[in-house]
Design a protein around this motif. Structure first.
Motif, PDB file in Angstrom:
ATOM      1  N   MET A 179       0.829  -1.200   0.000  1.00 55.22           N
ATOM      2  CA  MET A 179       0.000   0.000   0.000  1.00 55.22           C
ATOM      3  C   MET A 179       0.869   1.257   0.000  1.00 55.22           C
ATOM      4  SD  MET A 179      -3.306   0.893   2.229  1.00 55.22           S
ATOM      5  CE  MET A 179      -4.190  -0.229   1.161  1.00 55.22           C
ATOM      6  N   ARG A 180       1.975   1.226   0.763  1.00 55.02           N
ATOM      7  CA  ARG A 180       2.872   2.384   0.775  1.00 55.02           C
ATOM      8  C   ARG A 180       3.478   2.626  -0.595  1.00 55.02           C
ATOM      9  NH1 ARG A 180       6.941   0.961   4.918  1.00 55.02           N
ATOM     10  NH2 ARG A 180       5.914  -1.044   5.094  1.00 55.02           N
ATOM     11  N   ARG A 181       3.801   1.572  -1.309  1.00 53.90           N
ATOM     12  CA  ARG A 181       4.356   1.721  -2.669  1.00 53.90           C
ATOM     13  C   ARG A 181       3.325   2.325  -3.616  1.00 53.90           C
ATOM     14  NH1 ARG A 181       7.321  -4.042  -2.625  1.00 53.90           N
ATOM     15  NH2 ARG A 181       9.266  -3.358  -1.667  1.00 53.90           N
ATOM     16  N   VAL A 182       2.107   1.803  -3.565  1.00 60.52           N
ATOM     17  CA  VAL A 182       1.041   2.302  -4.444  1.00 60.52           C
ATOM     18  C   VAL A 182       0.774   3.783  -4.190  1.00 60.52           C
ATOM     19  CG1 VAL A 182      -1.441   2.131  -4.908  1.00 60.52           C
ATOM     20  CG2 VAL A 182      -0.063   0.060  -4.773  1.00 60.52           C
ATOM     21  N   LEU A 183       0.818   4.187  -2.921  1.00 58.11           N
ATOM     22  CA  LEU A 183       0.513   5.573  -2.551  1.00 58.11           C
ATOM     23  C   LEU A 183       1.744   6.467  -2.493  1.00 58.11           C
ATOM     24  CD1 LEU A 183      -2.107   4.805   0.230  1.00 58.11           C
ATOM     25  CD2 LEU A 183      -2.525   5.491  -2.135  1.00 58.11           C
ATOM     26  N   ASN A 184       2.910   5.915  -2.879  1.00 60.55           N
ATOM     27  CA  ASN A 184       4.162   6.667  -2.893  1.00 60.55           C
ATOM     28  C   ASN A 184       4.483   7.261  -1.513  1.00 60.55           C
ATOM     29  OD1 ASN A 184       6.510   7.621  -4.096  1.00 60.55           O
ATOM     30  ND2 ASN A 184       5.565   9.560  -4.661  1.00 60.55           N
ATOM     31  N   SER A 198     -15.533   6.350   9.304  1.00 61.56           N
ATOM     32  CA  SER A 198     -14.307   5.937   8.627  1.00 61.56           C
ATOM     33  C   SER A 198     -13.146   6.846   9.004  1.00 61.56           C
ATOM     34  CB  SER A 198     -14.488   5.986   7.106  1.00 61.56           C
ATOM     35  OG  SER A 198     -15.484   5.101   6.698  1.00 61.56           O
ATOM     36  N   ILE A 199     -11.952   6.287   8.976  1.00 59.97           N
ATOM     37  CA  ILE A 199     -10.711   7.047   9.144  1.00 59.97           C
ATOM     38  C   ILE A 199     -10.027   7.063   7.790  1.00 59.97           C
ATOM     39  CG2 ILE A 199      -8.451   7.122  10.259  1.00 59.97           C
ATOM     40  CD1 ILE A 199      -9.740   5.542  12.585  1.00 59.97           C
ATOM     41  N   VAL A 200      -9.631   8.247   7.337  1.00 56.83           N
ATOM     42  CA  VAL A 200      -8.998   8.401   6.033  1.00 56.83           C
ATOM     43  C   VAL A 200      -7.587   8.944   6.246  1.00 56.83           C
ATOM     44  CG1 VAL A 200      -9.142   9.562   3.794  1.00 56.83           C
ATOM     45  CG2 VAL A 200     -11.239   8.891   4.982  1.00 56.83           C
ATOM     46  N   LEU A 201      -6.609   8.273   5.656  1.00 53.07           N
ATOM     47  CA  LEU A 201      -5.223   8.730   5.687  1.00 53.07           C
ATOM     48  C   LEU A 201      -4.863   9.278   4.317  1.00 53.07           C
ATOM     49  CD1 LEU A 201      -3.508   5.710   7.485  1.00 53.07           C
ATOM     50  CD2 LEU A 201      -4.337   7.829   8.510  1.00 53.07           C
ATOM     51  N   LYS A 202      -4.178  10.422   4.296  1.00 53.29           N
ATOM     52  CA  LYS A 202      -3.781  11.037   3.033  1.00 53.29           C
ATOM     53  C   LYS A 202      -2.353  11.545   3.186  1.00 53.29           C
ATOM     54  CE  LYS A 202      -4.894  14.916   0.068  1.00 53.29           C
ATOM     55  NZ  LYS A 202      -5.530  16.227   0.042  1.00 53.29           N
ATOM     56  N   LYS A 203      -1.532  11.302   2.162  1.00 53.27           N
ATOM     57  CA  LYS A 203      -0.171  11.833   2.191  1.00 53.27           C
ATOM     58  C   LYS A 203      -0.254  13.350   2.325  1.00 53.27           C
ATOM     59  CE  LYS A 203       4.242  11.672  -0.179  1.00 53.27           C
ATOM     60  NZ  LYS A 203       5.000  11.094  -1.282  1.00 53.27           N
ATOM     61  N   TYR A 204       0.478  13.889   3.282  1.00 55.75           N
ATOM     62  CA  TYR A 204       0.426  15.323   3.551  1.00 55.75           C
ATOM     63  C   TYR A 204       1.084  16.113   2.431  1.00 55.75           C
ATOM     64  CZ  TYR A 204       1.303  19.844   5.703  1.00 55.75           C
ATOM     65  OH  TYR A 204       1.363  21.184   5.957  1.00 55.75           O
ATOM     66  N   GLN A 205       0.368  17.049   1.910  1.00 55.18           N
ATOM     67  CA  GLN A 205       0.885  17.967   0.894  1.00 55.18           C
ATOM     68  C   GLN A 205       0.684  19.383   1.429  1.00 55.18           C
ATOM     69  OE1 GLN A 205       2.283  17.134  -2.020  1.00 55.18           O
ATOM     70  NE2 GLN A 205       1.905  14.958  -1.838  1.00 55.18           N
ATOM     71  N   PRO A 206       1.756  20.085   1.761  1.00 55.38           N
ATOM     72  CA  PRO A 206       1.581  21.439   2.284  1.00 55.38           C
ATOM     73  C   PRO A 206       0.867  22.317   1.263  1.00 55.38           C
ATOM     74  CG  PRO A 206       3.909  20.988   1.835  1.00 55.38           C
ATOM     75  CD  PRO A 206       3.150  19.722   1.576  1.00 55.38           C
ATOM     76  N   ALA A 207      -0.129  23.046   1.702  1.00 56.12           N
ATOM     77  CA  ALA A 207      -0.944  23.854   0.800  1.00 56.12           C
ATOM     78  C   ALA A 207      -0.805  25.340   1.134  1.00 56.12           C
ATOM     79  CB  ALA A 207      -2.401  23.423   0.891  1.00 56.12           C
TER      80      ALA A 207
END
Length: 81
Positions: free
Chosen positions: A22-27, A42-51
């Motif tokens: 899963m880590r590979r797929v989501l980079n 539900s709990i949703v995890l998202k790679k943090y992207q500073p905005a």
């Protein structure tokens, strides 16, 4: 939402291990930051992207005095002064 069929237990410290597949797929790399959201039950995890603090765009965001600002907003601010 798509089911992966992967089940993990929460350890004594509240941690969950994300499988390497899963880590590979989501980079996701070691030490990457992840944002945590809730969506109903539900709990949703998202790679943090500073905005950008002004337009919420993550494209070309740079850190300026502890705040993220995108190139477009920097140009717009420069034109105001």
């Amino acid at each position: 939402m798509k089911s992966t069929g992967i089940v993990r237990k929460i350890d004594d410290l509240g941690r969950v291990v994300l499988p390497i597949e899963m880590r590979r797929v989501l980079n996701l790399e070691v030490r990457d930051s992840v944002e945590i959201f809730s969506d109903g039950e539900s709990i949703v995890l998202k790679k943090y992207q500073p905005a950008c603090i002004f337009c919420d765009s993550a494209k070309e965001a740079v850190n300026f005095k502890g705040r993220n600002v995108c190139a477009s907003c920097i140009r717009a601010l420069g034109n105001r002064f």
